[in-house]
Write an enzyme that holds these catalytic residues in place. Structure first.
Site, PDB file in Angstrom:
ATOM      1  N   GLU A 145     -64.563  21.873  59.148  1.00 18.39           N
ATOM      2  CA  GLU A 145     -65.886  22.437  58.950  1.00 18.39           C
ATOM      3  C   GLU A 145     -66.120  23.375  60.131  1.00 18.39           C
ATOM      4  OE1 GLU A 145     -69.310  19.927  59.525  1.00 18.39           O
ATOM      5  OE2 GLU A 145     -70.593  21.272  58.353  1.00 18.39           O
ATOM      6  N   ARG A 203     -57.235   8.849  63.481  1.00 22.06           N
ATOM      7  CA  ARG A 203     -57.374  10.026  64.319  1.00 22.06           C
ATOM      8  C   ARG A 203     -56.885   9.722  65.733  1.00 22.06           C
ATOM      9  NH1 ARG A 203     -62.494  12.511  64.381  1.00 22.06           N
ATOM     10  NH2 ARG A 203     -63.306  11.923  62.365  1.00 22.06           N
ATOM     11  N   LYS A 253     -66.756  16.274  68.321  1.00 19.91           N
ATOM     12  CA  LYS A 253     -67.423  17.571  68.476  1.00 19.91           C
ATOM     13  C   LYS A 253     -68.794  17.388  69.102  1.00 19.91           C
ATOM     14  CE  LYS A 253     -65.375  19.922  64.497  1.00 19.91           C
ATOM     15  NZ  LYS A 253     -65.672  20.347  63.120  1.00 19.91           N
TER      16      LYS A 253
END
Length: 566
Positions: A33, A259, A269
């Site tokens: 994104e 992850r 983020k």
RNA sequence: UGGGGCGUAGCCAAGCGGUAAGGCAACGGGUUUUGGUCCCGUCAUUCGAGGGUUCGAAUCCUUCCGCCCCAGCCA
């Protein structure tokens, strides 16, 4: 299939699918994104997706998952493209945006409504939440769940035309409010958002949600294997539900993996952007950041990051990888390719008392002992030099074999010198300079009589040296797992390392470095690897320390100190 | 106390019923004009715990324990 790199469970699944003839080719995708910069955790996903496609001779798409205009920005699109390219991957023609599919998503939604599998819900956000139930209690059906198809069509059309306020209506999938999987309790698939989109402008005022858009994007692109992180495991039934209801030809298989987490840093983020916003770092590309732009500016090579991603593996268990593995990867790469050079970070003046005052000479130095083809260079030598302050001790501890009163050491590629006198500031006791004599017979660094010295020091001729600033970086956080602090209710930024950046302004480097370009990487002998920072100006170079060399002496000294201290 | 996952060395991670790969870290040694590199060696009698099946179990069954994720109109 190429037989390179370690395997993992995903690769095995793909091999099986190919073997069974389920697919003729492999198509993966990296779907960021555009709401922030990429970090090394993304690199794991990029390497996995592009790497798998490469191994099986398939392809990997770069697709921007831009379904929420509130958070997205073309600047992030730009940086993501730059970073993926920099890492060394190529998506060819296959650059896509979920927003390119908005019309198709809309038509699919119409289809769901007509099938009686989606309805416009007019509960407000708070009511939707209450009706959803809890982890242990089933939800209740929305009051609007049984609206007629025609009414739904009409209302949805109205949503699209901007007839309603944000939050007034949403489109929901009609699945099962009693499902133990909360994602299946009539999830929202369209919301009204009166926001301009970075690509579609004001064309839309309704936007699809992730669960709805992602599976369809994958399907439209003929993705075969859709890889995502563990938290989407619960979403897989939903992913499959949409594709089944809509009876699409391509139904990709979603596979989840863990992850990446790295110790002494953060990897979300949100947290990274907080570091930027609160000025704990100087930007997304601050060399202390685990972002790809930060690592790039720090001096990490794409190859070292790819290697790292290879070494960490791919599995389903939560992990926190040691920073030392990343450091190992960059040292391994740079050891082979970085030219050696001499630079003194914390200079101490040395006078060679028996060397002619006006004289100087050029000495030959090897550019890279690991790669003969990199040749040699000439380094100027003269009567006054700088050595590292740490390389002299008036009162040397055991096992210290650098310069000390009466000691003989080698100046790399130059001469053996013996310390004869220490000049100190009478008041402060600070060592101002060290006087030595040299042995002219040892030119180049070896003695014809075969005598040995234990220490070899790097140096720079004071008359020929160039000034430089050097930035020494350390881990950003004091604690190995700052993300955990937040879960315990602490502010993760509380654990920031106040000494993560130390700038040394009076460094002296050999003159050849004058020709270095921004981004060039060097090994400063005995110190570490350094990279010329973009903030450098002509005559005022700034070097970032990428990583130190392994330092056995530091280890010994630390051990001795802790032994004597305890 | 719902659902979905995960537990193999300090950190990653192979292992797929035949007797615990590999890497990083750590430690010891050798080579060395970088205390770097390189080379050699050490580092899990045991796989979260218990019970069971089997000639044989990290792998199969079972019970238990621990950790992670999910109640956004974020992704």
């Amino acid at each position: 299939m190429l037989n390179t790199g370690p395997s993992n469970f995903i690769q095995e699944i793909i091999s099986q699918d190919l073997l069974k003839g389920k697919h003729k080719t492999v198509v993966t995708r990296f779907p960021p994104e555009p709401n922030g910069y990429l970090h090394i955790g993304h690199a794991k996903s990029i390497c996995l997706n592009f790497g798998l496609a490469e191994k099986f001779g398939g392809r990997c798409h770069l697709r921007f998952d831009d379904t929420n205009p509130r958070k997205e920005d073309p600047e992030f699109v730009r940086s993501i493209i730059e970073d993926v390219r920099w890492l060394g991957y190529d998506w060819g023609e296959h650059l896509y945006y979920a927003s390119d599919y908005f019309s198709r998503f809309y038509n699919f939604a119409l289809q769901l409504i007509e099938q009686g599998r989606a309805y416009v819900c007019s509960l407000n956000p708070e009511e939707i939440r209450r009706f959803r139930g809890t982890l242990t209690e089933p939800g209740k059906n929305s009051l609007y769940r049984e609206r007629g198809i025609e009414e739904n069509l009409e209302l949805f059309e109205g949503m699209k035309r901007g007839l309603f306020q944000e939050g007034q209506h949403v489109l929901r999938a009609k699945i099962d409010m009693a499902s133990p999987n909360i994602n299946m309790r009539d999830p929202v698939i369209y919301r009204i958002m009166k926001e301009d989109h970075h690509r579609t402008g004001d064309t839309w005022c309704i936007y699809p949600t992730y669960d709805y858009a992602h599976c369809l994007s994958d399907s439209l692109e003929n993705i075969t294997h859709s890889l995502c992180s563990l938290e989407f495991e619960d979403h897989r039934p939903l992913y499959d539900w949409f594709l089944e209801q809509l009876n699409v030809e391509c139904h990709p298989r979603q596979i989840e993996f863990a992850r990446l987490n790295l110790n002494y840093t953060v990897m979300s983020k949100r947290k990274l952007s907080m570091l930027v916003q609160k000025n704990h770092v100087q930007g997304w590309d601050d060399p202390r950041m685990p972002t790809l732009s930060g690592l790039r500016r720090r001096g990490y090579t794409p190859r070292s990051i790819r290697k790292f991603c290879d070494l960490i593996g791919v599995a389903k268990s939560e992990n926190i990888v040691d920073m030392s593995l990343l450091e190992y990867c960059i040292r391994e790469d740079l050891n082979k390719i970085a030219p050696r050079v001499m630079g003194v970070l914390n200079p101490l003046k040395v006078v060679i008392t028996n060397y002619p005052p006006e004289h100087s000479e050029a000495l030959e130095a090897v550019n890279n002992p690991e790669d003969e083809s990199m040749g040699t260079r000439l380094v100027p030598f003269s009567r006054e030099l700088f050595i590292e302050r740490e390389d002299f001790r008036e009162d040397p501890p055991k096992k210290y074999f650098r310069l000390a009163p009466g000691r003989e050491v080698r100046l790399r590629y130059a001469y053996f010198i013996t310390c004869e006198k220490v000049i100190k500031d009478e008041k402060t006791g600070e060592i101002l300079e060290v006087h030595c004599s040299y042995d002219p017979q040892t030119r180049g660094g070896s003695a014809p009589d075969g005598r040995k010295v234990k220490g070899t020091l790097h140096w720079v001729s004071s008359r020929h040296a160039r000034k430089a600033a050097v930035r020494i970086y350390d881990r950003l956080f004091l604690r190995p797992n700052p993300a955990q602090d937040e879960k315990k209710g602490l502010d993760f930024s509380e654990a920031l390392n106040p000494e993560s950046l130390k700038e040394m302004r009076d460094c002296q480097v050999e003159p050849g470095l004058e020709k270095a370009g921004i981004g060039d990487r060097f090994q400063f002998e005995r110190l570490g690897y350094f990279c010329l920072d973009p903030e450098s100006e002509p005559g005022r170079p700034v070097f970032n320390r990428i990583v130190s060399l392994k330092d056995t002496w530091a280890k010994i000294e630390k051990k001795m100190q802790s032994e004597s201290g305890s």
